[in-house]
Design a protein around this motif. Structure first.
Motif, PDB file in Angstrom:
ATOM      1  N   LEU A  92       0.861  -1.181   0.000  1.00 48.44           N
ATOM      2  CA  LEU A  92       0.000   0.000   0.000  1.00 48.44           C
ATOM      3  C   LEU A  92       0.900   1.235   0.000  1.00 48.44           C
ATOM      4  O   LEU A  92       1.645   1.467   0.943  1.00 48.44           O
ATOM      5  N   GLU A 147      -0.765   6.663  -0.023  1.00 54.50           N
ATOM      6  CA  GLU A 147      -1.093   7.770   0.866  1.00 54.50           C
ATOM      7  C   GLU A 147      -0.158   8.948   0.740  1.00 54.50           C
ATOM      8  O   GLU A 147       1.008   8.803   0.392  1.00 54.50           O
ATOM      9  N   TYR A 207      -9.250   5.426  -5.203  1.00 53.87           N
ATOM     10  CA  TYR A 207      -9.302   4.412  -4.161  1.00 53.87           C
ATOM     11  C   TYR A 207      -9.939   5.048  -2.935  1.00 53.87           C
ATOM     12  O   TYR A 207      -9.457   6.063  -2.440  1.00 53.87           O
ATOM     13  N   THR A 248      -8.158   1.312   1.818  1.00 53.63           N
ATOM     14  CA  THR A 248      -7.201   0.252   1.509  1.00 53.63           C
ATOM     15  C   THR A 248      -7.884  -0.985   0.935  1.00 53.63           C
ATOM     16  O   THR A 248      -7.409  -1.592  -0.023  1.00 53.63           O
ATOM     17  N   SER A 300       3.070  -2.239   3.842  1.00 58.69           N
ATOM     18  CA  SER A 300       2.916  -0.819   3.568  1.00 58.69           C
ATOM     19  C   SER A 300       4.250  -0.238   3.118  1.00 58.69           C
ATOM     20  O   SER A 300       5.305  -0.665   3.569  1.00 58.69           O
ATOM     21  N   ASP A 304     -12.280   0.131   4.330  1.00 60.69           N
ATOM     22  CA  ASP A 304     -11.007   0.109   5.048  1.00 60.69           C
ATOM     23  C   ASP A 304     -10.640  -1.310   5.475  1.00 60.69           C
ATOM     24  O   ASP A 304     -11.440  -2.021   6.073  1.00 60.69           O
TER      25      ASP A 304
END
Lengths: 423, 369
Positions: free
Chosen positions: B8, B11, B97, B100, B123, B213
């Protein structure tokens, strides 16, 4: 078809580098903190947009071949052209070693022909330099030359070590002398040639059939060009070029890099040098580190005092150690409270605590006076030096020796440690 | 065991201020030559994972530039390799998106088509060096449905992290995501290992119902139905996007030889984009104490307690103390920086002095000050 292809001669041992070239061929000798000598020639090729390169190997090619791989680190892993390692081969009934530089190229005529190049650039993998081959090629084309030799001006007193060239006022070569006793010219051959392939190919075939020939570019091919009154020109190169063929010149070229504004600029963003290097974290300097005038590569951990030294990747210098005017190759571990001066230490060696290296009287080496006589001591690769040892000046320690197992604490100045003891 | 890696990395990392104005937090430079994502990516590759999907969203340019074809991580492969999974426009929808779980759900094709049995979700912001093989073994030997990496909360501010409580067999029995009270004394490290089929089933049953999430909507509601096990990790672990202070502290941790050894042990290498720069040079007026200095630097000034990235030029008479100086920056003659973070290509002009007090002073990319 490529306009130009490069052939790099990388098979020579380099006997005057002593233990440094006992296990690796000279082009594979580490240089400048993270490079190997051949990186400079290869990077010059890439920076000059020459992407078809044959590397001719012969003497102990393992380290060199591993280093080169498929040329990926030089962006030479290409669909067209790329990097090719050309080793001696057996054909039909018998195999042949490369008998000389010209013979090596002659053995690979088929390789060159498949690219049908107009020009062939002959290079040596033994030299450290930074050169744009395009400028030389432009010269070659503008002179309408069949062959061009690249020369650098050296002091007359040094010229006897090189092939020297005497030219007329339009740079046409009038005479070529290989290592003359009484040199008459300051123009020294750099071992860099451009040939029209059409001219070179028949010359090579003829030379390889001649029994009198030594099959060497300098000794056989170049003089023939002069005699035959070919369009043979000398290109004068102005820039950095070193033949790091002796322990002293190798050491000096490395130490030069630690001085301010060295002639060889490793930091030029427009002329970068590429290499195959290990992935290591940035260099770490401890609280007690005192480092001046030095190169300290990735993976180094320094707690001691380092002055005018080149530390390759992964070198550890422990507390209390003083290191001066030395070249320390990859992954060397130097213990506490050592004193090391004017030395070269080969890859993966371990120096025990409280050892002294390069400390003593400056006596010429008895057994190898031609190799170790300039005050520099050389420790080979994979060596373990026991704690509290003393190694003098002009000394050498053979590769992979363990002085602890051999129970030897002292190697006096001018002596060498070999497998059978101090000689 | 075939495992699909998912990272991920979409962000922004709001708390990093100027540092993430133009890059995702996973692409934040760290430790002299790396970017945050290098650690998770290298961990996965070392564990034998041959297909890794990186989910990006927030300004991915520098991240993409860094990853390239995945060659530096040996992920330029004929089979598998590196997949960049970014939000896209299709016939049916055009959606960012939304969380997650949604990010993975939108790329469910990658899960469906692959022949992997398991999926490992990590992550891009985490700085740690782990051998995942024991985690895989642990997952099998404990018959877990999901295995989550956890760590003792000691030394971490629980307000920033999810906390879990386990029973005596390390099964997770309570899980709170960044709430006022803690569930237990372990923090969630945001690394999840599970059967791929299970992952897909969980996503099919949540995301279409507006639950986006991964932690709040997919894992926590299933704590009783599923056997969710905690694998306790005891090594060094930091999340760079928590705050600027945390980011700087993570860099400064590299000056601790133990951390340096653990993160960059020769047996467990961390790979990054190579640049082949010359070794750093310390000149006659330079000195470096308790610092790390990356390739291509020329140090003529004094450097103390700092992390110096590649191609930095510290000129004579300059002083760099307790600072993080990123690639290509120049500290001109006679200037001084203390407790600063210089983003890439910053120039501190001659005889200028900048001192960060409580919080480090941050200079943006290409600033000349």
């Amino acid at each position: 078809m490529s306009e130009i292809i490069a052939m790099i001669l990388a098979g020579g041992q380099g006997t005057r580098l002593g233990v440094l070239t006992e296990n690796v061929v000279k082009p594979a000798v580490p240089f400048g903190g993270k490079y190997r000598i051949i990186d400079f020639t290869l990077s010059n090729c890439v920076n000059s947009s020459i992407y078809t390169v044959g590397v001719l190997t012969q003497y102990r090619p393992r380290v060199l071949s591993t280093h080169l791989g498929i040329g990926r680190d030089w962006d030479m892993d290409r669909k067209n052209g790329g990097l090719f390692v050309l080793s001696p081969y057996a054909a039909a009934a018998e195999g042949e070693w490369y008998k000389g530089t010209a013979h090596a190229i002659a053995q690979n005529i088929d390789f060159i022909d498949q690219f049908s190049p107009r020009y062939v650039l002959i290079l040596s993998g033994d030299h450290v330099y930074s050169m744009d081959y395009n400028e030389m090629l432009d010269f070659h084309i503008s002179k309408n030359a069949d062959a061009t030799i690249s020369c650098i001006r050296v002091p007359l007193s040094e010229a006897h070590r090189f092939g020297t060239v005497i030219t007329d006022n339009i740079s046409k070569v009038k005479e070529f002398e290989e290592k003359p006793k009484n040199p008459r010219s300051q123009l020294a051959s750099m071992g860099v040639y451009i040939f029209n392939w059409k001219l070179l190919k028949p010359l090579l075939i003829e030379d390889s059939q001649s029994e009198k020939s030594t099959h060497d570019f300098g000794k056989d091919i170049m003089p023939k060009l002069v005699v035959g009154n070919s369009n043979f020109y000398a290109y004068e190169f102005e820039g950095y070029w070193r033949d790091v063929g002796t322990i002293e010149s190798f050491w000096e070229a490395n130490i030069d890099l630690t001085r301010s504004m060295p002639a060889l600029n490793l930091y030029d963003p427009n002329w970068r040098f590429y290499t195959h290097s290990a992935e290591m974290p940035p260099a770490f300097f401890g609280n007690d580190a005192e480092v001046v005038n030095s190169l300290t590569s990735e993976g180094c951990i320094v707690h001691g005092r380092v002055e005018s030294a080149v530390l390759f990747q992964g070198v550890t210098v422990k507390k209390g150690t003083i290191l001066k005017n030395s070249v320390i190759m990859t992954n060397v571990l130097i213990g506490e409270n050592c004193i090391i001066e004017d030395s070269i230490i080969g890859e993966n060696s371990i120096i025990g605590d409280n050892s002294k290296i390069g400390i003593g009287d400056r006596i010429k080496n008895e057994k190898y006076p031609n190799i170790y006589s300039d005050g520099i001591s050389v420790v080979g690769e994979g060596v373990t030096v026991d704690e509290d040892s003393t190694i003098g000046k002009n000394s050498s320690i053979g590769n992979f020796l363990n002085t602890k197992k051999m129970r030897i604490k002292t190697v006096p100045s001018g002596k060498n440690l070999r497998i059978d003891g101090v000689v | 065991m075939k495992v699909l890696g998912l990272i991920l990395a979409g962000e922004k990392g709001q708390n990093l201020g100027k540092l993430t104005n133009k890059r995702a937090s996973a692409a934040v430079p760290i430790a002299g030559k790396y970017r945050a994502i290098d650690f998770t990516l290298s961990n996965m590759v070392r564990a034998g994972i041959k297909k890794v999907g990186v989910l990006t969203q927030y300004n991915p340019r520098s991240l993409m530039d860094h990853l390239g074809s995945g060659r530096e991580w040996d992920l330029d492969r004929k089979n598998g390799g590196l997949y960049i999974l970014q939000p896209y426009v299709s016939e049916a929808s055009q959606l960012w998106y939304r969380g997650t779980a949604d990010a993975i759900h939108q790329n469910i094709t990658v899960l469906r088509r692959g022949d992997e049995d398991y999926v490992l979700i990590g992550s891009g912001d985490h700085i740690y060096n782990i051998d995942f093989t024991p985690v895989f073994k642990y997952h099998l030997s404990t018959s877990a449905d999901i295995t989550i990496l956890t760590k003792s909360s000691e030394g971490y501010d629980p307000a920033f992290y999810g906390t879990v409580k386990t029973d005596e067999n390390e099964r997770i029995i309570d899980f709170k995501e960044k709430e006022k009270e803690n569930a237990g004394n372990k923090i969630n490290l945001g690394v999840y290992f599970m059967n791929k089929k299970l992952m897909m089933d969980l996503l099919y049953s949540t995301v279409p119902n507006g639950k986006y999430d991964l932690v709040r909507d997919v894992i926590i509601p299933n704590i009783e139905n599923l056997r969710i096990m905690s694998y306790k990790f005891s090594g060094y672990w930091r999340n760079v996007k928590k705050s600027l202070i945390e980011y700087k502290r993570t860099n400064m941790d590299m000056l601790d030889p133990e951390v340096l050894n653990e993160l960059f042990s020769p047996q467990r290498k961390v790979y990054t984009k190579l640049k082949d720069l010359a070794p750093p040079k310390i000149t006659s007026t330079g000195s470096v104490v308790n610092s790390i200095v990356a390739d291509g630097c020329i140090v003529s000034g004094k450097v103390y307690n700092s992390v110096i990235f590649r191609n930095v030029n510290v000129k004579a008479g300059a002083i760099v103390d307790n600072s993080v100086v990123m690639e290509g920056s120049t500290i001109e003659e006679g200037s001084k920086i203390v407790n600063c973070i210089l983003d890439k290509n910053v120039t501190i002009r001659t005889e200028h002095s900048y001192i960060g007090y409580e919080e480090p002073l941050v200079f943006e990319k290409w600033q000349v000050v």
